[in-house]
Design an enzyme around this catalytic site. Structure first.
Site, PDB file in Angstrom:
ATOM      1  N   CYS A  88     -64.094  -5.492  31.812  1.00  0.00           N
ATOM      2  CA  CYS A  88     -64.450  -4.780  30.329  1.00  0.00           C
ATOM      3  C   CYS A  88     -65.809  -4.404  30.423  1.00  0.00           C
ATOM      4  O   CYS A  88     -66.258  -3.415  31.017  1.00  0.00           O
ATOM      5  CB  CYS A  88     -64.125  -5.717  29.403  1.00  0.00           C
ATOM      6  N   HIS A  89     -66.927  -4.796  29.313  1.00  0.00           N
ATOM      7  CA  HIS A  89     -68.075  -4.551  29.435  1.00  0.00           C
ATOM      8  C   HIS A  89     -68.842  -5.274  30.311  1.00  0.00           C
ATOM      9  O   HIS A  89     -70.324  -4.921  30.463  1.00  0.00           O
ATOM     10  CB  HIS A  89     -68.670  -4.906  27.980  1.00  0.00           C
TER      11      HIS A  89
END
Length: 184
Positions: free
Chosen positions: A106-107
Site C-alpha cells: 500500500c503506502h
C-alpha cells in the site's frame, strides 16, 4: 527466522499488519513488531481506530542484522511518520545493504523512497505513490503483487488490502527462496 515488522507508533492499517503477521507465524517464523518508540502501536481500519499491539523491539536499539527479512505494512500515516524518522529509514536501508528480502504494501513504499533504495527497481503500491516512486528512480506497475529481484535484495510489493492474499503468498515464497534456497 526472525522477521521484523516495522511500524510507527500509530497509523498502520490493521489488516496489513495482521494478515502478513499470521502468514509469517504460520510458516514457523518469528514475527517481531519493531517501532520507533516503545510501548504499543495504534492500528487503524482506514480512518477509524483499531486495536493496539505491543512493541517487541525499538528500531534505534535493535540491529537490523538480527532479522532475516522485513515487512512494511501500510496505512497512510504509518509510512509518512516512518519516513521522517532517520532511525527507521536507516533500519530499512540496512536490509538492502545486506541483501535481505523486504515486503511492502500500500503506502509503505514511501519509506523506501526516503531510504533511497528504489533506483532500478520495479514495484507496485497504492496508485497515489506512482509519481514518488518514479521520482526516486523506480518503475511503478499496477499489479496485485510484484516481485523485484534486482540486487541487492528481493522486494515484494502490493497495492492494497484487497491484494493481501497474493502479497502474503509472494512474501512467504520469496523469503523462503532467498533465505533457504527453496520455495514454500
Amino acid at each position: 527466522m526472525r522477521v521484523a515488522f516495522l511500524m510507527a507508533p500509530e497509523g498502520v492499517e490493521q489488516v496489513e499488519l495482521e494478515q502478513p503477521w499470521k502468514a509469517v507465524l504460520d510458516a514457523g517464523w518469528e514475527p517481531r513488531l519493531v517501532s520507533t518508540e516503545p510501548g504499543r502501536i495504534q492500528a487503524f481500519h482506514h480512518l477509524d481506530r483499531g486495536d493496539t499491539f505491543p512493541v517487541d523491539d525499538v528500531a534505534s536499539d535493535t540491529p537490523a542484522e538480527d532479522f532475516g527479512a522485513l515487512v512494511l505494512p501500510g496505512g497512510v500515516a504509518n509510512p509518512d511518520a516512518l519516513r521522517t524518522d532517520p532511525r527507521a529509514v536507516g533500519f530499512v536501508r540496512h536490509f538492502f545493504g545486506v541483501d535481505r528480502p523486504v515486503a511492502a504494501i500500500c503506502h509503505a513504499p514511501w519509506t523506501l523512497v526516503e531510504a533511497d533504495v528504489l533506483r532500478g527497481r520495479t514495484l507496485t503500491s497504492w496508485p497515489s505513490l506512482a509519481t514518488d516512486i518514479r521520482n526516486a528512480g523506480g518503475t511503478w506497475v499496477d499489479e496485485p503483487v510484484h516481485v523485484c529481484r534486482a540486487a541487492p535484495g528481493t522486494l515484494v510489493t502490493s497495492r492494497k488490502p484487497a491484494d493481501l492474499d497474493a502479497f502474503c503468498g509472494a512474501l512467504l515464497e520469496e523469503f523462503d527462496l532467498h533465505l533457504h534456497g527453496h520455495r514454500v
